[in-house]
Design a protein around this motif. Structure first.
Motif, PDB file in Angstrom:
ATOM      1  N   VAL A   1      -5.082   8.711  -8.770  1.00 25.98           N
ATOM      2  CA  VAL A   1      -6.198   8.513  -7.842  1.00 25.98           C
ATOM      3  C   VAL A   1      -7.254   7.612  -8.472  1.00 25.98           C
ATOM      4  O   VAL A   1      -7.820   6.739  -7.810  1.00 25.98           O
TER       5      VAL A   1
ATOM      6  N   ASP B   1       0.867  -1.184   0.000  1.00 28.27           N
ATOM      7  CA  ASP B   1       0.000   0.000   0.000  1.00 28.27           C
ATOM      8  C   ASP B   1       0.905   1.235   0.000  1.00 28.27           C
ATOM      9  O   ASP B   1       1.150   1.833   1.037  1.00 28.27           O
TER      10      ASP B   1
ATOM     11  N   ARG C   1       2.463   5.050  -0.944  1.00 24.77           N
ATOM     12  CA  ARG C   1       1.968   6.424  -0.976  1.00 24.77           C
ATOM     13  C   ARG C   1       2.787   7.193  -2.008  1.00 24.77           C
ATOM     14  O   ARG C   1       3.975   6.904  -2.196  1.00 24.77           O
TER      15      ARG C   1
ATOM     16  N   GLY D   1      -6.864   4.145  -7.946  1.00 23.17           N
ATOM     17  CA  GLY D   1      -7.010   3.683  -6.567  1.00 23.17           C
ATOM     18  C   GLY D   1      -5.775   3.898  -5.722  1.00 23.17           C
ATOM     19  O   GLY D   1      -5.629   3.290  -4.671  1.00 23.17           O
ATOM     20  N   LEU D   2      -4.876   4.763  -6.168  1.00 18.09           N
ATOM     21  CA  LEU D   2      -3.629   4.981  -5.441  1.00 18.09           C
ATOM     22  C   LEU D   2      -3.730   6.227  -4.562  1.00 18.09           C
ATOM     23  O   LEU D   2      -4.432   7.169  -4.895  1.00 18.09           O
ATOM     24  N   ALA D   3      -3.008   6.193  -3.442  1.00 19.40           N
ATOM     25  CA  ALA D   3      -3.021   7.330  -2.511  1.00 19.40           C
ATOM     26  C   ALA D   3      -1.891   8.280  -2.884  1.00 19.40           C
ATOM     27  O   ALA D   3      -0.743   8.100  -2.474  1.00 19.40           O
ATOM     28  N   VAL D   4      -2.239   9.271  -3.679  1.00 21.05           N
ATOM     29  CA  VAL D   4      -1.240  10.212  -4.194  1.00 21.05           C
ATOM     30  C   VAL D   4      -1.667  11.629  -3.843  1.00 21.05           C
ATOM     31  O   VAL D   4      -2.820  11.999  -4.043  1.00 21.05           O
ATOM     32  N   VAL D   5      -0.725  12.407  -3.321  1.00 19.93           N
ATOM     33  CA  VAL D   5      -1.023  13.802  -3.027  1.00 19.93           C
ATOM     34  C   VAL D   5      -0.219  14.704  -3.945  1.00 19.93           C
ATOM     35  O   VAL D   5       0.928  14.403  -4.294  1.00 19.93           O
TER      36      VAL D   5
END
Lengths: 196, 377
Positions: free
Chosen positions: A57, A42, A44, A60-64
């Motif tokens: 996103v 998982d 980041r 389904g990826l947690a990207v900022v």
């Protein structure tokens, strides 16, 4: 799914299952998706381009959205096992500070970059007398995002000067991996695994 | 809209219910009973894993995707919620609840105090965003919905989504927070205070006891709305829409009529607002927003509000939003990173200021759609 970029493939193979990973300059999240799909990681991500963030996103990826030069300070110490900076170091304003941040946030860091001392680039420069425009570095001097060109030998002494150690090194020519012999002259890309 | 939940009267459009509660308010008051006005769209699936709570903003209501009974206008977020949209009643069970303190059927200053048989007016307890969320949780218990697949909201709706994730981490699988903040800034409070003073300075406000009176604090409420409305738009947007153009006249009148188009527009916004909103509700809800500071009860450390969370977060800000600018979303992202939460964040470009989230925003829709689908929705 398209094949992973060769430097990312090296990184994806090397990171062990269960690791906590931050991919800085993750683009559309190709490495993160590969880590998730092959190792259940998982990861980041941080990425400067909003369209790339949106694409990541939707996978389904947690990207900022963020800038490696300014926003890495937001992450706590030791929050990841690996911080990854692939083909981004040469685009940062302060590669030295970015490297310090990577090895503050991550226990180890992968850094990959195009080798500016590869012979084709040397030739283009030496005989063309102009800033090289090659397949691996296709930009012209005025529109390139690569503002801090670096060679493999530069990078090694840079790492040493900063007091970090090299835990692994991989060299690439196109899709192919190559040995360390004459890497500074022959390799198009390098991947380093660094430790505090 | 889709057929809802067969014969179960708890589900469907324009639902009303009164529950015993009580809601334990931050002020210490135990508020009971609690009236709820809400709508649901779509069917709750067998394992109750497709519930999406949509939280509305300051002057919003439960009519997220159905015609407003007073204005006759379409639902306020039909660009996002509806058949074929990212939040889709053919796949999701969508719930939208009029917040505590509001005036569209949930308990608020205009509703009747069972103790006196009169409207609460200013005897209504001062509420907070967390109180709104605790009340919503009571209604969801009543609906038999333990777990929310997603809580989504913009502006004050985003504050509720964050608060949901912080107060009830086990009930919230994912949260989408748009054009929002984790605390009201001094500037935010200042603008709200202008609005409140406009209402309370209106002699027709009568200390809040204007219900049943011929004289309503319409002028004050309209001015409050006008001031707030400016904060929802961007300077560039106003310039593009109105510039210095005059309203239905060739030259300036050297008077105080609405010479400029922008004046006329704002007056219209103010006047049409009073048709659908209660002045006291405006006082109470703006107060709730001003009291909002999610980090406050965590020693000022926002990350602690999300410690150990397993909720997935998606934040979106707009570059021309100066009410809740991108920096506020980044503060939240920073806290989520520090808490190790799975967080996504993107700043989108729009000329429309804070209101951008309610307008046509295809990139926002694409992100929300992808985020929800990635969560199995």
């Amino acid at each position: 799914m398209t094949a992973l970029r060769p430097d990312l493939a090296v990184i994806a193979e090397t990171i062990p299952t269960g690791a906590r990973v931050l991919d800085v300059g993750c683009g559309d999240g190709a490495l993160m998706a590969a880590l998730r799909d092959s190792k259940g990681i998982d990861a980041r991500g941080m990425e400067i381009d909003p369209v790339n963030v949106a694409n990541a996103v939707t996978r389904g990826l947690a990207v900022v959205q963020g800038d490696a030069d300014t926003d890495l300070a937001d992450y706590p110490d030791d929050s990841f096992d690996y911080a990854v900076l692939s083909q981004t170091l040469q685009t940062t304003r302060r590669p030295d500070l970015v490297l310090d941040q990577l090895l503050r946030i991550g226990k180890q860091a992968f850094v990959s970059f195009p080798n500016f001392a590869q012979w084709k680039i040397r030739f283009a420069h030496m005989f063309g007398g102009r800033m090289p425009v090659t397949k691996q570095l296709p930009h012209r001097w005025y529109d390139t995002p690569n503002i801090h060109h670096v060679t493999i030998d530069d990078f090694k002494s840079f790492v040493e000067d900063r007091g970090y150690s090299i835990e692994g090194e991989w060299y690439l020519s196109g899709e192919k991996r190559r040995g360390a012999g004459l890497a500074n002259l022959l390799a198009e890309h390098a991947v380093f695994l660094l430790k505090r | 809209m889709a057929q809802t939940m067969g014969e179960d009267g708890r589900f469907g459009l324009d639902r009303r219910t009164k529950l015993l509660g009580p809601v334990r308010l931050d002020s210490g008051v135990q508020f009971a009973p609690v009236e709820f006005a809400y709508e649901t769209y779509g069917e709750l699936n067998a394992d109750k894993s497709n519930a999406i709570l949509v939280c509305h903003a300051l002057t919003g209501d439960q009519y997220v995707a159905s015609t407003h009974p007073v204005t006759g206008k379409p639902g306020w977020w039909t660009r996002l919620v509806g058949e074929g949209k990212p939040v889709d009643p053919s796949r999701h069970c969508i719930i939208c609840i009029n917040v505590l303190g509001s005036c569209m059927g949930s308990s608020g200053p205009a509703s009747f105090d069972p103790g006196t048989g009169q409207p609460y007016a200013m005897d209504f307890p001062v509420i907070t965003i967390a109180d709104m969320v605790r009340a919503q949780a009571i209604l969801l218990d009543h609906l038999g919905i333990e777990r929310l697949a997603c809580v989504i909201g913009g502006s004050m709706g985003g504050m509720q989504a964050l608060t949901w994730a912080s107060l009830f981490p086990d009930r919230v699988q994912s949260a989408i927070v748009i054009a929002s903040t984790a605390r009201h800034s001094a500037q935010n409070i200042a603008f709200h205070e202008v609005g409140r003073q406009a209402i309370m300075a209106d002699p027709n406000w009568q200390g809040g006891n204007y219900y049943g009176s011929v004289d309503q604090p319409d002028a004050g409420l309209a001015v409050a709305r006008m001031a707030a409305h400016i904060t929802y738009l961007s300077e560039a947007g106003l310039t593009e829409k109105f510039g210095r153009q005059l309203q239905d006249r060739e030259t300036k009148t050297f008077g105080f009529d609405a010479d400029f188009q922008v004046e006329s527009y704002l007056r219209y916004q103010g006047l049409s607002f009073v048709e659908r909103f209660d002045a006291n509700s405006y006082l109470y809800i703006t107060r709730a927003m001003d009291y909002y500071d999610l980090a406050e009860e965590h020693g000022g450390v926002l990350a602690k509000a999300f410690q150990g969370t397993r909720t997935r977060f998606c934040l979106v800000s707009f570059d021309s939003d100066w009410l809740y600018p991108t920096i506020e979303s980044k503060r939240i992202v920073q806290a989520l990173n520090a808490a190790g939460a799975a967080a996504s964040f993107v700043e989108l470009s729009s000329p429309f200021g804070h209101d951008a989230f309610l307008l046509d925003a295809p990139e926002m829709n694409r992100i929300i759609d992808g985020f929800l689908k990635a969560g199995g929705l």
